[in-house]
Write an enzyme that holds these catalytic residues in place. Structure first.
Site, PDB file in Angstrom:
ATOM      1  N   GLY A  44      35.505  62.247  62.016  1.00 28.07           N
ATOM      2  CA  GLY A  44      35.127  61.195  63.663  1.00 28.07           C
ATOM      3  C   GLY A  44      33.440  60.414  63.185  1.00 28.07           C
ATOM      4  N   GLN A  49      26.651  55.653  64.906  1.00 30.55           N
ATOM      5  CA  GLN A  49      26.645  54.883  63.230  1.00 30.55           C
ATOM      6  C   GLN A  49      26.474  54.141  62.230  1.00 30.55           C
ATOM      7  OE1 GLN A  49      29.199  58.703  63.804  1.00 30.55           O
ATOM      8  NE2 GLN A  49      27.854  60.119  61.203  1.00 30.55           N
ATOM      9  N   CYS A  89      28.682  65.075  57.863  1.00 22.58           N
ATOM     10  CA  CYS A  89      28.422  63.627  59.051  1.00 22.58           C
ATOM     11  C   CYS A  89      28.298  62.723  58.146  1.00 22.58           C
ATOM     12  CB  CYS A  89      27.203  64.208  59.919  1.00 22.58           C
ATOM     13  SG  CYS A  89      26.257  62.701  60.978  1.00 22.58           S
ATOM     14  N   LEU A  90      28.835  62.011  57.860  1.00 17.04           N
ATOM     15  CA  LEU A  90      28.698  60.293  57.369  1.00 17.04           C
ATOM     16  C   LEU A  90      27.178  60.304  57.257  1.00 17.04           C
ATOM     17  CD1 LEU A  90      31.873  58.875  58.568  1.00 17.04           C
ATOM     18  CD2 LEU A  90      31.751  60.745  55.797  1.00 17.04           C
ATOM     19  N   HIS A 131      30.417  67.356  68.069  1.00 13.18           N
ATOM     20  CA  HIS A 131      29.407  66.628  67.023  1.00 13.18           C
ATOM     21  C   HIS A 131      29.084  65.261  67.394  1.00 13.18           C
ATOM     22  CE1 HIS A 131      28.497  66.006  62.593  1.00 13.18           C
ATOM     23  NE2 HIS A 131      28.606  64.584  63.282  1.00 13.18           N
ATOM     24  N   GLU A 132      30.340  64.508  67.359  1.00  9.11           N
ATOM     25  CA  GLU A 132      30.601  63.332  67.715  1.00  9.11           C
ATOM     26  C   GLU A 132      30.154  62.489  69.472  1.00  9.11           C
ATOM     27  OE1 GLU A 132      31.025  61.198  65.729  1.00  9.11           O
ATOM     28  OE2 GLU A 132      31.865  62.511  64.157  1.00  9.11           O
TER      29      GLU A 132
HETATM   30 NI    NI Z   1      28.222  63.147  62.541  1.00  5.64          NI
END
Ligand code: NI
Length: 171
Positions: A44, A49, A89-90, A131-132
């Site tokens: 995601g 981000q 998470c990225l 989350h997103e």
């Molecule tokens: Ni994230």
């Protein structure tokens, strides 16, 4: 490829704006987000981000045949039961922590052409949506942990960043 903003970048803490124009630049953004997410090996990715404070996120879970773009999403129903599972998470690369989420959600959103849809998700898909969706409100998964756990994660992240910078200087 887009740059992924990381913990500490203020853009991750902004409340994102509604998308009102569904044009070619939005389609290009969507495409770039899928490419960036795949390259980073994530499931995601949300607008902030990649430095875009607009209400868009993409989810791709190849093992489940899921690839879906959510624009101006609203979670309209959540299950009573919850599930606790590891989450990453990225924007906090290399870290994971268990987070409790609703086990299923119903979400109303628009696609890249502005067409509205409603879907119900469970499992990893439901977790990714929650989350997103948080990202669009400036919320990170560590915000769901208790204060001492959150501080522990922030310290771990800072340590990792320091090691990374050191390696980069050597390299
Ligand atoms: Ni994230």
């Amino acid at each position: 490829m887009l740059d992924i903003y990381k913990l500490g970048d203020s853009v991750l803490r902004e409340k994102c704006e509604k998308i009102t124009v569904f044009d070619n630049s939005l389609r290009l953004l969507e495409e770039a987000m899928y490419e960036t997410m795949a390259e980073a090996d994530g499931v995601g990715l949300a607008g902030p981000q990649v430095g875009v404070t607009k209400r868009i996120f993409v989810i791709e879970i190849p093992s489940e045949g899921i690839k879906k773009t959510f624009i101006n999403p609203e979670i309209i129903e959540t299950s009573v039961d919850t599930v606790t599972a590891p989450e990453g998470c990225l924007s906090l690369p290399g870290l994971e922590h268990e987070v409790t989420r609703n086990s299923s959600v119903t979400v109303y959103a628009q696609d890249v052409n502005g067409k509205a849809f409603t879907l119900k998700a469970d499992g990893l898909f439901a977790r990714a949506i929650q989350h997103e969706n948080d990202h669009l409100n400036g919320v990170l998964y560590i915000d769901h942990l208790d204060e001492s756990e959150k501080q522990h994660m922030e310290a771990l992240y800072a340590k990792k960043q320091k090691a990374r910078r050191k390696a980069a200087r050597r390299g």
